[in-house]
Design a protein around this motif. Sequence first.
Motif, short mmCIF file in Angstrom:
data_model
loop_
_atom_site.label_atom_id
_atom_site.label_comp_id
_atom_site.label_asym_id
_atom_site.label_seq_id
_atom_site.Cartn_x
_atom_site.Cartn_y
_atom_site.Cartn_z
N ARG A 11 4.38 22.21 8.25
CA ARG A 11 5.40 23.22 7.98
C ARG A 11 4.77 24.57 7.59
O ARG A 11 5.24 25.63 8.01
CB ARG A 11 6.32 22.72 6.86
N ASP A 48 9.98 12.96 6.22
CA ASP A 48 10.58 12.65 7.52
C ASP A 48 11.46 13.78 8.01
O ASP A 48 11.60 14.83 7.35
CB ASP A 48 11.31 11.30 7.48
N ALA A 49 12.07 13.59 9.16
CA ALA A 49 12.86 14.66 9.78
C ALA A 49 14.10 15.01 8.98
O ALA A 49 14.69 16.08 9.21
CB ALA A 49 13.25 14.25 11.20
N TYR A 50 14.48 14.14 8.05
CA TYR A 50 15.71 14.35 7.29
C TYR A 50 15.41 14.80 5.86
O TYR A 50 16.30 14.81 5.01
CB TYR A 50 16.54 13.06 7.31
N LEU A 110 14.10 10.91 15.29
CA LEU A 110 14.92 12.06 15.62
C LEU A 110 14.88 12.21 17.12
O LEU A 110 13.82 12.46 17.70
CB LEU A 110 14.40 13.33 14.93
N VAL A 165 9.29 11.42 13.47
CA VAL A 165 8.78 12.74 13.11
C VAL A 165 8.21 12.69 11.70
O VAL A 165 8.85 12.18 10.77
CB VAL A 165 9.89 13.81 13.20
N VAL A 221 6.54 15.29 8.84
CA VAL A 221 6.27 16.67 8.42
C VAL A 221 5.21 16.63 7.34
O VAL A 221 5.29 15.83 6.39
CB VAL A 221 7.55 17.36 7.90
N TRP A 232 10.96 22.12 17.07
CA TRP A 232 11.02 20.92 16.24
C TRP A 232 11.25 21.29 14.77
O TRP A 232 12.08 20.68 14.08
CB TRP A 232 9.73 20.11 16.38
N ARG A 257 14.68 21.99 13.60
CA ARG A 257 15.62 20.87 13.59
C ARG A 257 15.40 19.91 12.44
O ARG A 257 16.23 19.05 12.20
CB ARG A 257 15.51 20.11 14.91
N VAL A 258 14.27 20.04 11.74
CA VAL A 258 14.03 19.12 10.62
C VAL A 258 14.58 19.75 9.36
O VAL A 258 14.66 20.96 9.22
CB VAL A 258 12.53 18.79 10.47
#
Length: 349
Positions: free
Chosen positions: A206, A276-278, A294, A299, A301, A338, A341-342
């Motif tokens: 990130r 994670d993506a969420y 996802l 995914v 991060v 990407w 979207r996370v």
Amino acid sequence: MLDHHLDALFQAAGDRDPDRLFGHASQLYAASEGADEPTLSAATARFGEVFDLVPPGIGARLGIVAGALAERGADPVPLAEPLVKQLTGLLEQSARFAAAWRAATGEEPPEPDDNDPEWFVGAAARLTGLPEGEAFALADAWATVYLAHMPILSILQLSPRLRAALPGRERLVEALSAVVADRADLEWLTGLLQVLEDERLIVLHRESGRGYEVVIGGIGDNFQLHTLLADVVSGPSEHGLIEGVQPDPQWVLAASDGEVDPDDLDPVHGQFNLVDAYGKWIWNEGVPADIPHLDGVRVVVLDPPPYERSWSPGRHYPMMDGRIRLERILPAEEAAAWLSRVAPEGTPD
């Protein structure tokens, strides 16, 4: 030479003579020392046929020899079907034992002792309401299921092919799920059956906005994943990699295919907080299979660590080589898509 021992083994199985059977199995294993891989694999494939000729309790003990032959270098694939079939049957009988025991005694199922013949007799006698033969068979299954699961631990650690496509997996997982709450000694198999093979991950850093596509296999927990991820994305910034996160090469070896000897190494220091993506933290104590998808891909991060983490180097499953491969560095626009979207990093579950 191995064929001679195998002939004697099958003759003992046909004669229903367990003492001779175990004796010839031990002699076969001793004679296999120093044999080359083709010889070992041919003998082991034939050895796998004996399990259809013996009762499960005897087969569970023979399975220890089969697993040892695989550890010695034999191809484990021909062993998978008979060993999984045997273990699944014993697990299903073990579930029936646990239910019958609770119904008859009102107690939790006991810890088995397969080395004490009196244990079988005493346990079977307490399964009131069952025919004697059935009661003994269920008690025998409860006592021997641990032995039967040990060679499965070996062959799954040794063979990516079996981890990807294990014969009878669905029924085995169902049978194991029915008893594992009562049998903590089987939990390692539960974890091993969750190991991902040739699994694609999208990894996003990130802070820098960079992204990577990696493929993993043979990774037993997220401690191992964390170490290997830090290694695969580390490198010069001008090459699209991340500087300052390179783990000690000895940690990487211990997490991949090197010697597993944590006593000789300093603790691993975590480089990231995996999310994670969420937006939920990916705990090191979990496994890669826990990471949610996802749009069909898991995914991860990479965020800065909120506090210092350290853990022992090595692998949860020491015979299983951990693998991670950098497939590609994502183009900047793909990585940005990407990241858009996370979810932002949230609080840990």
